[in-house]
Design an enzyme around this catalytic site. Structure first.
Site, PDB file in Angstrom:
ATOM      1  N   ASP A   1       0.698  -1.304  -0.076  1.00  0.00           N
ATOM      2  CA  ASP A   1      -0.073   0.299   0.016  1.00  0.00           C
ATOM      3  C   ASP A   1       0.945   1.058   0.007  1.00  0.00           C
ATOM      4  O   ASP A   1       0.281   2.206   0.670  1.00  0.00           O
ATOM      5  CB  ASP A   1      -0.988   0.051   1.216  1.00  0.00           C
TER       6      ASP A   1
ATOM      7  N   LYS B   1       1.829   1.993  -4.886  1.00  0.00           N
ATOM      8  CA  LYS B   1       2.580   1.524  -6.386  1.00  0.00           C
ATOM      9  C   LYS B   1       1.532   1.641  -7.564  1.00  0.00           C
ATOM     10  O   LYS B   1       2.067   2.103  -8.455  1.00  0.00           O
ATOM     11  CB  LYS B   1       2.645  -0.013  -6.207  1.00  0.00           C
TER      12      LYS B   1
ATOM     13  N   GLY C   1      -4.313  -4.321  -3.725  1.00  0.00           N
ATOM     14  CA  GLY C   1      -5.395  -3.369  -4.001  1.00  0.00           C
ATOM     15  C   GLY C   1      -4.544  -2.003  -4.553  1.00  0.00           C
ATOM     16  O   GLY C   1      -3.953  -1.424  -3.529  1.00  0.00           O
ATOM     17  N   HIS C   2      -4.505  -1.748  -5.726  1.00  0.00           N
ATOM     18  CA  HIS C   2      -3.735  -0.711  -6.150  1.00  0.00           C
ATOM     19  C   HIS C   2      -4.970   0.387  -6.796  1.00  0.00           C
ATOM     20  O   HIS C   2      -5.604   0.123  -7.744  1.00  0.00           O
ATOM     21  CB  HIS C   2      -2.766  -1.295  -7.402  1.00  0.00           C
TER      22      HIS C   2
ATOM     23  N   THR D   1      -5.903 -11.344   3.544  1.00  0.00           N
ATOM     24  CA  THR D   1      -7.106 -10.608   2.867  1.00  0.00           C
ATOM     25  C   THR D   1      -8.189 -11.669   2.602  1.00  0.00           C
ATOM     26  O   THR D   1      -9.155 -11.135   2.209  1.00  0.00           O
ATOM     27  CB  THR D   1      -6.660  -9.978   1.657  1.00  0.00           C
TER      28      THR D   1
ATOM     29  N   GLN E   1       1.891  -6.105  -2.949  1.00  0.00           N
ATOM     30  CA  GLN E   1       2.260  -6.111  -1.765  1.00  0.00           C
ATOM     31  C   GLN E   1       3.687  -5.344  -1.554  1.00  0.00           C
ATOM     32  O   GLN E   1       3.769  -4.340  -2.232  1.00  0.00           O
ATOM     33  CB  GLN E   1       2.526  -7.814  -1.343  1.00  0.00           C
TER      34      GLN E   1
ATOM     35  N   THR F   1      -8.590  -3.371  -0.511  1.00  0.00           N
ATOM     36  CA  THR F   1      -9.017  -4.671  -0.831  1.00  0.00           C
ATOM     37  C   THR F   1     -10.180  -5.014   0.038  1.00  0.00           C
ATOM     38  O   THR F   1     -11.033  -5.591   0.191  1.00  0.00           O
ATOM     39  CB  THR F   1      -7.946  -5.739  -0.885  1.00  0.00           C
TER      40      THR F   1
ATOM     41  N   GLY G   1     -10.627  -2.803   3.260  1.00  0.00           N
ATOM     42  CA  GLY G   1     -11.533  -1.828   3.896  1.00  0.00           C
ATOM     43  C   GLY G   1     -10.922  -1.715   5.538  1.00  0.00           C
ATOM     44  O   GLY G   1     -11.580  -0.964   6.323  1.00  0.00           O
TER      45      GLY G   1
ATOM     46  N   ARG H   1      -5.909   0.760   8.582  1.00  0.00           N
ATOM     47  CA  ARG H   1      -4.260   0.447   8.288  1.00  0.00           C
ATOM     48  C   ARG H   1      -3.642   1.067   9.670  1.00  0.00           C
ATOM     49  O   ARG H   1      -3.975   2.011  10.160  1.00  0.00           O
ATOM     50  CB  ARG H   1      -3.551   0.826   7.172  1.00  0.00           C
TER      51      ARG H   1
ATOM     52  N   SER I   1       5.521  12.053  -4.581  1.00  0.00           N
ATOM     53  CA  SER I   1       4.086  12.112  -5.025  1.00  0.00           C
ATOM     54  C   SER I   1       3.580  12.963  -4.058  1.00  0.00           C
ATOM     55  O   SER I   1       3.689  12.717  -2.501  1.00  0.00           O
ATOM     56  CB  SER I   1       3.639  10.634  -4.950  1.00  0.00           C
TER      57      SER I   1
HETATM   58  P1  GDP Z   1      -0.536   0.391  -3.625  1.00  0.00           P
HETATM   59  O1  GDP Z   1      -1.375  -0.869  -3.122  1.00  0.00           O
HETATM   60  O2  GDP Z   1       0.712   0.368  -3.278  1.00  0.00           O
HETATM   61  O3  GDP Z   1      -1.103   0.599  -5.034  1.00  0.00           O
HETATM   62  O4  GDP Z   1      -1.412   1.465  -2.726  1.00  0.00           O
HETATM   63  P2  GDP Z   1      -2.776   1.565  -2.218  1.00  0.00           P
HETATM   64  O5  GDP Z   1      -3.588   2.224  -3.528  1.00  0.00           O
HETATM   65  O6  GDP Z   1      -3.553   0.412  -1.531  1.00  0.00           O
HETATM   66  O7  GDP Z   1      -2.851   2.643  -1.283  1.00  0.00           O
HETATM   67  C1  GDP Z   1      -2.252   3.905  -1.589  1.00  0.00           C
HETATM   68  C2  GDP Z   1      -3.478   5.071  -1.275  1.00  0.00           C
HETATM   69  O8  GDP Z   1      -2.758   6.328  -1.294  1.00  0.00           O
HETATM   70  C3  GDP Z   1      -4.670   5.130  -2.433  1.00  0.00           C
HETATM   71  O9  GDP Z   1      -5.690   5.453  -1.930  1.00  0.00           O
HETATM   72  C4  GDP Z   1      -4.125   6.167  -3.336  1.00  0.00           C
HETATM   73  O10 GDP Z   1      -4.973   6.868  -4.122  1.00  0.00           O
HETATM   74  C5  GDP Z   1      -3.277   6.907  -2.317  1.00  0.00           C
HETATM   75  N1  GDP Z   1      -1.998   7.917  -2.812  1.00  0.00           N
HETATM   76  C6  GDP Z   1      -0.981   7.588  -3.764  1.00  0.00           C
HETATM   77  N2  GDP Z   1      -0.187   8.419  -3.631  1.00  0.00           N
HETATM   78  C7  GDP Z   1      -0.568   9.452  -2.932  1.00  0.00           C
HETATM   79  C8  GDP Z   1       0.113  10.696  -2.511  1.00  0.00           C
HETATM   80  O11 GDP Z   1       1.144  11.120  -2.972  1.00  0.00           O
HETATM   81  N3  GDP Z   1      -0.921  11.786  -1.782  1.00  0.00           N
HETATM   82  C9  GDP Z   1      -1.993  11.095  -1.199  1.00  0.00           C
HETATM   83  N4  GDP Z   1      -2.653  11.934  -0.481  1.00  0.00           N
HETATM   84  N5  GDP Z   1      -2.451   9.810  -1.555  1.00  0.00           N
HETATM   85  C10 GDP Z   1      -1.777   9.082  -2.415  1.00  0.00           C
HETATM   86  P1  IMO Z   2      -0.892  -4.299  -2.142  1.00  0.00           P
HETATM   87  O1  IMO Z   2      -0.319  -4.783  -3.506  1.00  0.00           O
HETATM   88  C1  IMO Z   2      -0.918  -4.600   2.208  1.00  0.00           C
HETATM   89  C2  IMO Z   2      -1.021  -8.593   3.748  1.00  0.00           C
HETATM   90  C3  IMO Z   2      -2.430  -8.844   4.412  1.00  0.00           C
HETATM   91  C4  IMO Z   2      -1.685 -10.093   5.728  1.00  0.00           C
HETATM   92  C5  IMO Z   2      -0.631 -10.510   4.685  1.00  0.00           C
HETATM   93  C6  IMO Z   2      -1.035 -12.131   4.244  1.00  0.00           C
HETATM   94  O2  IMO Z   2      -2.052  -3.399  -2.355  1.00  0.00           O
HETATM   95  O3  IMO Z   2       0.157  -3.344  -1.434  1.00  0.00           O
HETATM   96  P2  IMO Z   2      -2.472 -12.495   2.072  1.00  0.00           P
HETATM   97  O4  IMO Z   2      -3.978 -12.337   1.946  1.00  0.00           O
HETATM   98  O5  IMO Z   2      -1.754 -12.222   1.127  1.00  0.00           O
HETATM   99  O6  IMO Z   2      -2.099 -14.174   2.559  1.00  0.00           O
HETATM  100  O7  IMO Z   2      -2.114 -11.884   3.460  1.00  0.00           O
HETATM  101  O8  IMO Z   2      -0.319  -9.864   3.767  1.00  0.00           O
HETATM  102  N1  IMO Z   2      -1.100  -7.976   2.629  1.00  0.00           N
HETATM  103  C7  IMO Z   2      -1.279  -6.857   2.071  1.00  0.00           C
HETATM  104  N2  IMO Z   2      -0.855  -5.734   2.903  1.00  0.00           N
HETATM  105  N3  IMO Z   2      -1.007  -4.554   0.793  1.00  0.00           N
HETATM  106  C8  IMO Z   2      -1.012  -5.570  -0.016  1.00  0.00           C
HETATM  107  O9  IMO Z   2      -1.196  -5.438  -1.214  1.00  0.00           O
HETATM  108  C9  IMO Z   2      -1.287  -6.807   0.761  1.00  0.00           C
HETATM  109  N4  IMO Z   2      -1.478  -7.994   0.251  1.00  0.00           N
HETATM  110  C10 IMO Z   2      -1.581  -8.960   1.323  1.00  0.00           C
HETATM  111  O10 IMO Z   2      -3.037  -7.889   5.164  1.00  0.00           O
HETATM  112  O11 IMO Z   2      -1.057  -9.117   6.540  1.00  0.00           O
HETATM  113 MG    MG Z   3      -2.692  -1.742  -1.775  1.00  0.00          MG
END
Ligand code: GDP
Ligand code: IMO
Ligand code: MG
Length: 428
Positions: free
Chosen positions: A13, A16, A40-41, A128, A223, A299, A301, A304, A412
């Site tokens: 999270d 990415k 969850g991207h 998840t 991840q 993914t 809700g 964090r 960013s």
């Molecule tokens: P990922 O799993 O690495 O793709 O990250 P997630 O999408 O799960 O979580 C990142 C969250 O931060 C998302 O809600 C993005 O829309 C948000 N986000 C990404 N870059 C920035 C930033 O520079 N500033 C802010 N405020 N939000 C950001």
């Molecule tokens: P993105 O790609 C954050 C965490 C879960 C749990 C552990 C194992 O959005 O960054 P799993 O379902 O993979 O067996 O769960 O890994 N986890 C993540 N945490 N971002 C993710 O993906 C994650 N994918 C799995 O919360 O602790």
């Molecule tokens: Mg994510």
């Protein structure tokens, strides 16, 4: 002739999706090579957020070819739900291809994910629930079914029936759970087999050909490094290799074809699920970061867990990935604090430790050693060049570089594509 890997430097999270979508504007191909629907991207386009789980984050660029590689555990139900949702929005999408070697996720993997977690009781991982661990268990045990097995309906049916019979034994004997609706699952997956046919390719060949033709290929990590099955905070990890080395096998190419590695790194630290977290702020400051940063899982809700920047984690991740530059995200969220802390070392039992502890018990005993910096008051989300940032924000970025030893190439300052400051061109 080399690809760019984008990895998560922390526990996932990191933003990415946003960085990949931004870079995808310059890429010909975006490749997912590990994980599955646990990812969850979030990609924000014109102020609208899209959460992608299985489909690569290049899909919102119509000229990008998107690959779901052989190392991914592929859930057809989730895949088609995502495709349908994207198509219904009428956004022009890039092409998507799925590896014939990817392992399939079935409903029993999701069910078993929940049952294993329940059986762990207090020692649960906080997965998840997407069936990731059980699907990789079948792969490693060599009983899994792959996308290529769907080609012939009758052999797919008999292999799946045999697998369902085995899973029913596990469900009943280990958990006292009722048997699966075998015929329902078989019918559902025979339907997916037909629908999936136009997407299926030998994707390793496509990725290799693209690289050989000098195309720009982006490897999208899911991840983060600290969730790696070998290098992360085991057992509180996922079941794949979210590090640059894992992307080569997961995409079906040689490791030498991955050149630059960008580590997407949050300006603070978050974690969902269980496991030690040295810089965690289980207080009002952590709550403040969670609310300003909207730190709730894309993914599941789930809220964090939030904490200060952990430079020991990012330094370790940089070593494990051979990270050549950082993309520092969510810097805007830290605006308004009087002072900010960055962890530069761990102290365990009175001694500063080198490296990163292997055991979570040792990690739980570590205390953070902080560098304290003054904060900045203004809103930086409108800044588009590094020089335009407040002095203290620039100081913070430089402190990240000092602690991790890696240059910050991208900053960013908001979720949208435009809210990106490039200090040093990547993927030029
Ligand atoms: P990922 O799993 O690495 O793709 O990250 P997630 O999408 O799960 O979580 C990142 C969250 O931060 C998302 O809600 C993005 O829309 C948000 N986000 C990404 N870059 C920035 C930033 O520079 N500033 C802010 N405020 N939000 C950001
Ligand atoms: P993105 O790609 C954050 C965490 C879960 C749990 C552990 C194992 O959005 O960054 P799993 O379902 O993979 O067996 O769960 O890994 N986890 C993540 N945490 N971002 C993710 O993906 C994650 N994918 C799995 O919360 O602790
Ligand atoms: Mg994510």
């Amino acid at each position: 002739m080399s690809g760019l890997a984008v990895i998560g430097s922390q526990w996932g999270d990191e933003g990415k999706g946003k960085i990949i979508d931004y870079l995808a504007g310059k890429a010909d191909m975006v490749v997912r090579s590990q994980g599955g629907s646990n990812a969850g991207h979030t990609v924000a386009v014109n102020g609208r957020k899209h959460a992608l789980h299985l489909i690569p984050s290049g899909v919102l660029n119509e000229n990008t070819v998107n690959i779901v590689g052989n190392g991914v555990v592929f859930d057809p139900e989730g895949f088609f739900a995502e495709m349908d949702a994207l198509e219904s929005e009428g956004i022009p999408l890039g092409a998507v291809f799925v590896s014939d070697r990817a392992h399939l996720v079935f409903p029993y993997h999701r069910l078993l994910d929940g049952l294993y977690e329940k059986a762990r009781g207090e020692g649960d991982i906080g997965t998840t629930g997407k069936g990731i661990g059980p699907a990789y268990m079948d792969k490693i045990e060599r009983s899994g079914l792959r996308v290529c097995d769907m080609e012939d309906a009758s052999s797919f049916r008999s292999r799946l029936e045999a697998q369902i019979e085995r899973k029913n034994l596990v469900m009943e004997r280990l958990f006292g759970a009722p048997p699966l609706d075998g015929e329902g699952i078989v019918g559902q997956y025979l339907g997916y087999a037909e629908r999936l046919r136009p997407f299926v390719r030998d994707t390793g060949l496509l990725v290799h050909e693209a690289l050989m033709a000098g195309r720009k290929v982006l490897f999208e990590g899911a991840q983060g490094s600290m969730l790696d099955i070998d290098l992360g905070t085991y057992p509180y990890v996922t079941s794949s290799h979210p590090v640059s080395g894992g992307f080569a096998t997961g995409a079906g190419i040689g490791a030498g074809l991955i050149g630059e590695v960008i580590g997407v790194t949050k300006a603070y630290t978050t974690r969902v699920g269980k496991g030690p977290f040295v810089t965690e702020l289980a207080d009002g400051t952590g709550d403040r970061i969670r609310e300003i940063g909207h730190e709730y899982g894309a993914t599941t809700g789930r809220p964090r867990r939030c904490g200060w920047f952990d430079g020991v984690v990012v330094r370790y991740s940089a070593r494990a990935n051979n990270t050549s530059g950082l993309a520092l995200t969510l810097l805007d969220v830290l605006g308004g604090f009087d002072e900010l802390r960055l962890c530069k070392g761990y102290v365990r039992r009175g001694k500063r430790i080198e490296g990163f502890p292997a055991s979570v018990d040792a990690l739980a005993e570590c205390e953070p050693e902080y560098e304290v910096l003054p904060g900045w008051k203004s809103d930086i989300s409108g800044c588009r060049d590094f020089d335009g940032l407040p002095e203290n924000a620039k100081g913070y970025v430089r402190a990240v570089e000092g602690i991790t030893g890696v240059p910050v190439k991208i900053v960013s300052v908001g979720p949208d594509r435009e809210q990106t400051i490039v200090r040093s061109e990547v993927f030029a």
